[in-house]
Design a protein around this motif. Structure first.
Motif: not given
Lengths: 325, 431
Positions: B134-136, A285-291, B153-158
């Protein structure tokens, strides 16, 4: 045989007609399924074709319909019990959960109750008590199979599988899909339980969904592709059993998952799917799972508020873009 | 997999010395086990026939995992006696008089989850904050040996996400967000020689840490961070001890019996500890654990590391025995051939750098022991005795002690007693 362009409604009817022809143990029972042809006209014509002993009008008594159908199934018949809408299944939930689902286990495997309970989810100015999505309630119960087709093809194939199944099946149709047309082969074919269908391939994000929301996801995907975003749309088709392999493999490819459902979020179908993805595809996962789900309110009657309560194409697009930002 | 020490959790089978069908006798060496600390011989616990290998050479398994089967003469050996692993248990089908059809079983029992890969090592940033990734991203970073603290980090919240790690891999430089980075520029590059160029030329070479070095690093850091050390240094006049050593060595039957200065110290430490049970103890949270035996851990420098083989019951052994056994112990340690009992448990350590000409030093306690004695060189120095300057042989020792159970006064009394014994060394022979 050639494919026909037929509606979701007629696809279901075809599956039942073939079963009624094939097997004298198949009966349809429910409120106004016979002479009237069903509230959503799914059984229209079958009463005339097969007679009142095969297509049986019952009193308005869901507990009785499910109880009789379960008993008949235990006795060797193959009843299709139609519950007009899933909202009324609540009246029969004790029969479904405490009897139908448990017969096989509680009789030590000596009895089976292979009843098919057809019912419709959906909404459209039916107000708070008649517009609900209770699939999670049934998919929660060991012993039940729960399917929710999104297309005429899947509707016919899954219903045929249900009519051959040795287990109780909760077959949840969608009132807003009955008029949806699609290619369906003539004659008998089956879509297996527990096999999801990738309705659209993509690389950037996976939308996991089922039933009517598949169409919302596909429309959103059409819009997103114009913006350079390729989403993969996984149609679960059956919620129990659920095809985790297809879900997880898709997430391992796209690294992002959005679960899109028409039921409420809290303790809903999306909760289970998000939990499993978070555990089993954690490192991918590169981002949290969203719903994205129905708003957590009793559904309003006013059409503008009703529309606002469900995820639509625009909201899916917005959500996907936010997840890829 | 036998336990070769209280802190051993797993071991590797280095090799088997027996073939299937070979007869084995009790206490015969049948293989070699590699622990975090050393390679040790594995001896047969019973007489019998070497019947089955359950763990192949090179495999590492937890302590108490069956690794081989020794059968009685003529006994038929069936399936491996291995206990089912957690995974096997999970995968076992539910028992039922009649299994429900496949579709229901699928519905009822979801497939066991995929084997999980080892979790990414959480990489604290240079300022000790948790790094959001992120885990990835962590996964890719781990595979490529990238230190996430170097990335922005450039994702949400750094959050550091896949694109940040991939960009770093391609360019060797972090993705710069629109705002300037507030983090101080890193000084140490952390990238392995990968296709991407390392950001600086500071690194001349790299070497993965050996298992022993990892253990040394972990245990000594743990000790220095968790054990409240304090240090006491004392001068000991060694003229008498050196004289005694010369006399005894002149009488030695062979080289093995010849005493080193360190042997004298080990003997003196062992005998002194008898009167100081609190020094010969472990701190155990809400209690202290005093020991029935006095086992002296002897620090031995080996290739690329340090081992502390244990001389058991040092208080009860004669000087000759100590001379012979410590030589043997050190030789086994250097040859990586330690026996299980050499690994411990020790109750007190002695570390001697006198042979390098070190005057004095303070050692790090070897947990869970409470004290370690650091021994310097014996040197001739001018000393004042009866108001006149004389030449004496002096050795400085420094006791590092765990203040949680060994207070300063107690440590001082221990050193006093040790000094007294070494300065009147005839007692080493008599006791």
């Amino acid at each position: 045989m050639a494919d026909l362009q037929i509606t979701y409604r007629d696809a279901l009817k075809e599956a039942m007609r073939e079963a009624l022809k094939r097997d004298n143990n198949v009966v349809i029972m429910g409120e106004e399924v016979g002479v009237w042809g069903g509230t959503y006209a799914v059984t229209r014509g079958l009463y005339d074709e097969f007679g009142g002993h095969r297509v049986i009008d019952t009193p308005i008594a869901e507990m009785g319909i499910v109880g009789v159908a379960t008993g008949a199934a235990m006795g060797g018949m193959k009843p299709i019990a139609e519950i007009m809408t899933i909202n009324f299944a609540l009246v029969a939930i004790d029969q479904i959960v405490n009897n139908t689902a448990k017969i096989h286990s509680m009789f030590g495997g000596t009895m089976r109750a292979p009843v098919v309970i057809r019912t419709a989810a959906g909404w459209g100015q039916l107000a708070a008590t008649h517009s609900q999505s209770f699939e999670a309630w049934f998919a929660h119960v060991p012993g039940l199979i729960v399917v929710m087709p999104s297309t005429p093809y899947d509707a016919k194939g899954l219903l045929t599988t249900a009519l051959y199944s040795q287990n109780p099946v909760i077959f949840i149709e969608h009132s807003r899909l009955y008029g949806e047309k699609g290619a369906v082969p003539e004659g008998e074919f089956r879509v297996p339980f527990g096999v999801a269908d990738v309705k659209r391939a993509g690389t950037d994000l996976t939308i996991i969904t089922y039933s009517r929301m598949v169409h919302v996801a596909l429309h959103a995907a059409d819009e997103l592709v114009k913006q350079g975003i390729e989403v993969q749309v996984v149609d679960l088709r059956s919620l129990r059993p659920l095809d985790w392999d297809t879900v997880l493999n898709s997430v391992r490819k796209t690294h992002r998952a959005l679960v899109l459902t028409e039921d409420w979020m809290t303790y809903g179908v999306s909760a289970e799917i998000a939990a499993r993805i978070s555990r089993d595809a954690f490192d991918d996962l590169d981002a949290p799972v969203e719903r994205l789900t129905q708003e957590e309110v009793p559904l309003p009657y006013a059409p503008n508020l009703e529309q606002l309560s469900f995820p639509d194409e625009a909201r899916v697009v917005e959500k996907v873009k936010a997840m890829l930002a | 997999m036998p336990s070769m020490g209280f802190d051993m959790t797993e071991g590797k089978v280095s090799r088997w010395l027996k073939n299937i069908g070979d007869a084995v006798t009790r206490n015969e060496t049948i293989g070699e086990i590699e622990t975090e600390k050393a390679t040790v011989d594995l001896t047969a616990p019973v007489d019998g026939v070497f019947a089955q290998i359950l763990v192949q050479p090179g495999e590492t398994v937890p302590v108490n995992t069956p690794i081989a089967v020794i059968a009685a003469q003529g006994e038929q050996v069936g399936a491996p006696a291995a206990a089912p692993t957690e995974k096997q248990k999970e995968a076992a089908p539910p028992t039922a008089t009649e299994t429900p059809s496949q579709e229901l079983r699928d519905a009822a029992a979801p497939k066991p989850m995929q084997a999980q890969t080892a979790p990414a090592t959480p990489s604290p940033s240079p300022n000790g904050e948790r790094i959001k990734a992120s885990p990835l991203a962590k996964n890719i970073a781990r595979e490529n040996g990238i230190d996430l603290s170097l990335l922005q980090g450039t994702g949400p919240n750094g959050r550091i996400i896949e694109r940040d790690v991939k960009a770093f891999l391609q360019t060797g430089a972090p993705v710069m967000p629109s705002a300037p980075a507030t983090k101080p520029a890193p000084v140490t590059p952390a990238v392995k020689p990968t296709p991407a160029a390392a950001p600086t030329q500071l690194v001349a070479g790299e070497q993965a840490l050996s298992k022993m070095r990892q253990v040394i690093a972990r245990r000594l850091l743990e000790s220095k961070q968790n054990v409240p050390h304090y240090y006491l240094t004392m001068e000991i006049f060694m003229d008498e001890a050196m004289k005694l050593r010369a006399q005894l060595n002149a009488m030695a039957a062979n080289d093995a019996e010849k005493l080193s200065v360190n042997d004298l110290i080990i003997a003196a430490v062992g005998r002194t500890l008898k009167n100081f049970p609190q020094v010969n103890a472990y701190f155990k949270g809400d209690k202290m654990e005093m020991h029935a035996h006095i086992n002296v851990s002897v620090a031995v420098a080996v290739e690329d590391g340090l081992l502390t083989p244990v001389l058991h019951n040092a208080d009860q052994k004669s000087l000759k025995q100590i001379a012979v056994e410590t030589k043997d112990l050190a030789a086994r340690a250097r040859a990586n051939k330690m026996k299980p009992e050499d690994l411990g448990p020790g109750t007190f350590s002695v570390s001697n750098l006198g042979m390098y000409g070190i005057d004095e030093f303070a050692a790090i306690i070897n947990p869970p022991e409470s004290s370690i004695l650091a021994v310097g060189a014996v040197k001739k120095v001018p000393v004042v005795i009866n108001d006149s300057i004389q030449v004496a042989q002096v050795m400085k020792v420094t006791l590092s002690a765990d203040h949680r159970i060994v207070d300063g006064a107690l440590g001082a009394q221990f050193l006093q007693a040790l000094k007294k014994l070494l300065e009147n060394p005839i007692n080493l022979v008599l006791s």
